[in-house]
Structures are given as structure tokens and as C-alpha cells.
Design an enzyme around this catalytic site. Structure first.
Site, PDB file in Angstrom:
ATOM      1  CB  SER A  18      14.827 -16.795  13.390  1.00  0.00           C
ATOM      2  OG  SER A  18      15.245 -17.201  11.991  1.00  0.00           O
ATOM      3  CD  GLN A  19      10.604 -11.193  16.574  1.00  0.00           C
ATOM      4  OE1 GLN A  19      10.410 -10.957  15.358  1.00  0.00           O
ATOM      5  NE2 GLN A  19      10.127 -10.570  17.532  1.00  0.00           N
TER       6      GLN A  19
END
Length: 329
Positions: free
Chosen positions: A100-101
Site C-alpha cells: 500500500s501507499q
């Protein structure tokens, strides 16, 4: 250049890139909590992303840590420490797992609002990076992470062990939770849901918090008991790989230009959120009329209630005039 010198330079580059990312996230205001800032500083992302894929369709390219080409290794390292999600596992050209970011992870961890001693269930083990951050903050014994795919859990477990973290990494259907490790004070979900699996409520302590991607947002639910939970969406957007498993179903598709909606509105992030949230219940034209009449509401004006007889999304007030069933065909 000797092998020892090359290894030293590579280590220095990784440490420099890692430190730069922590500074970037701090400057962006997503690491205001010193405890989470310390966790991000202690857990290097590159350990959890030894390779990732770039591009789309037939143009996928794999960048990895052990590439014999030094320029491609450098591209891998630069890519790992960019604040962006990374595709880490493809199957038949379809994304099934990602890292994920980091800025979104930081926002979610802050919104999870953990306290010392809290027991956390993570749905979607991914690379293990998020579980490592939780372990640093809470201790291994308080963290459980679940994923459907044994290949993913084996990989996450190995990544975690490299840094000395040993949470419970469980292979199973995340939609069913993890009853053997319950009860939990927090459930953090890193895959998009069509609705909230009711089984989770019964595995939570009263007052527990569930943070989950729903539509294109993040719903923060407070669990009253095994039958009921309610809460509002955070203001931030969120896009994740869909939940997989026997009790999962694909998220509803929003209506679009086929209904004559203006393209610029279909592409508007706030309106797209409402379209997905009410898909199958409101006609897209009805959704547009309501969205306009209510002043183009942002995500945080919407909420969700989960009860024994069903689930509902709502605008402003769960007892108000704008309430829609979730999970309708």
C-alpha cells in the site's frame, strides 16, 4: 570495486532512501504521532518489497533487488521509496496483492487509534509491511494478520522474520476473521469490501474499532456488541485490491456515462464515492440529483450501520431520510 565496498554502498543507499521517505511523510503531516514516526523509521520498506511490477497489461516489467544490472537495481530502490502503491503479486495479469501507499498506511494507522495492549487483527497480510509497523508499536503478541493465499502468508512471514518480528500470520478467509485469536480491540482491513462481514463483530470487544475500505473511502466503525456497529467515513480516499474469499463478493460497479451523466462528474472523486456506495439502490441520475441538492457532500458526511438484520449506508444521520441498504443485488 570490491564486493564488500559494493555491499556497503548499497546498504548506505537503502538507509538514505528510507530516511528520506520518513522525512517526506513527516513533512506531509501524516506522521505527527511520534510513536508511528518511530515505527516507520524502524521498519524499512525495501525488506518487504524485494520486487515489484510496473506498467499495465502486456507491458508489465519486474524490478527486483537482486537484478545483476546496477541501473535496474537502482530503479527498484528508488521505486520502493516513492510514496505510491506497488504491485507485488500478479496472477494471469491480474493484481492480487500489493504494497500500500505509505502515506495512506500512515493515515490509516493513525485513524486506527490504538492504545498500548490493544489486540489488532489485520485483514490482508500483503507483504507484511503493515504488520511489522503494528508489531513495532504494540508488540508481536498483539498482532494477527490474515490472508487467503498461502504463498502470500509464507512470504509475509519470511519478510517479518528478517527484521525479528513474529506476529501470528494466518492463512485463511479474512471475511471470517480469526476466531482462534479473538477477541480484538481493532480490526484493520487492507482490501476493499462490498460490505462488512458480520463475523467480525462477534470477534471484537465492546468499543472496538473497525477501519475498512468501502466504496472508495475508509469507514471507521465502533462496535457496540456482536450484533451492531456504526460509524462514519474518513475524509480520505482509498483504493485497494478487493477482498477475496468464499464469503466475498465483487464490489458494485457505479453507473456511468451510459446514463447520460456528465463525464466530469463521473470522474469527480466525491461523486464517484457516492455512486459506488449507492450502486444497485439509487439510479445514477437520482444519485446525482441528491448529491447536488445536498451541496456535493464529502465522504465524512456519509456513514454505515451494521445490524443483525442488514447493513445500511446513510447521509448525515442514520435515522435521517437518506438511508440505503448495502449489499443489494
Amino acid at each position: 570495486m570490491g564486493a564488500h565496498t559494493a555491499r556497503t554502498e548499497t546498504r548506505d543507499l537503502r538507509e538514505t532512501a528510507h530516511a528520506a521517505q520518513v522525512r517526506e511523510l513527516t513533512a506531509a503531516g501524516v506522521l505527527e504521532d511520534p510513536l508511528w514516526r518511530a515505527a516507520f523509521a524502524a521498519v524499512p520498506r525495501h525488506v518487504f518489497v524485494p520486487y515489484f511490477w510496473t506498467g499495465r497489461g502486456a507491458g508489465h516489467e519486474r524490478l527486483w533487488a537482486e537484478d545483476p544490472d546496477p541501473e535496474r537495481r537502482a530503479r527498484w530502490l528508488r521505486g520502493v521509496y516513492v510514496d505510491t502503491p506497488l504491485a507485488t503479486r500478479l496472477r494471469d495479469g491480474r493484481l492480487v496483492s500489493s504494497s500500500s501507499q505509505p502515506s495512506l498506511m500512515a493515515k490509516m494507522l493513525h485513524a486506527l487509534d490504538v492504545r498500548d495492549g490493544d489486540d489488532v487483527l489485520e485483514i490482508g497480510a500483503g507483504t507484511g509491511y503493515n504488520a511489522a509497523l503494528l508489531c513495532h508499536r504494540l508488540g508481536d503478541e498483539h498482532v494477527t494478520t490474515v490472508d487467503l493465499d498461502e504463498e502470500i502468508t509464507d512470504s509475509a512471514r519470511a519478510h517479518l522474520a528478517r527484521l525479528g518480528y513474529h506476529p501470528a500470520v494466518v492463512t485463511g478467509d479474512g471475511a471470517r476473521g480469526c476466531p482462534s485469536r479473538a477477541p480484538f480491540d481493532r480490526i484493520m482491513v487492507t482490501c476493499t469490501l462490498p460490505l462488512i462481514p458480520h463475523a467480525w463483530l462477534g470477534q471484537c470487544r465492546p468499543g472496538a474499532r473497525i477501519l475498512a475500505p468501502l466504496s472508495t473511502g475508509l469507514i471507521a466503525l465502533t462496535v457496540r456488541d456482536a450484533d451492531f456497529a456504526e460509524g462514519r467515513f474518513l475524509h480520505t480516499s482509498a483504493y485497494f485490491v478487493p477482498l477475496r474469499g468464499a464469503t466475498a463478493s465483487p464490489p458494485p460497479e457505479p453507473g456511468g456515462t451510459a446514463y447520460g451523466l456528465p463525464y466530469e462528474l463521473v470522474e469527480n472523486e466525491r461523486f464517484q464515492f457516492m455512486l459506488v456506495l449507492t450502486a444497485g439502490v439509487l439510479h445514477p441520475r437520482e444519485a446525482l440529483d441528491l448529491w447536488r441538492s445536498e451541496g456535493r457532500p464529502a465522504r465524512e458526511r456519509f456513514g454505515v450501520s451494521v445490524g443483525p438484520e442488514g447493513q445500511w449506508s446513510w447521509l448525515d444521520d442514520p435515522q435521517g431520510p437518506y438511508v440505503w441498504p448495502l449489499g443489494e443485488p
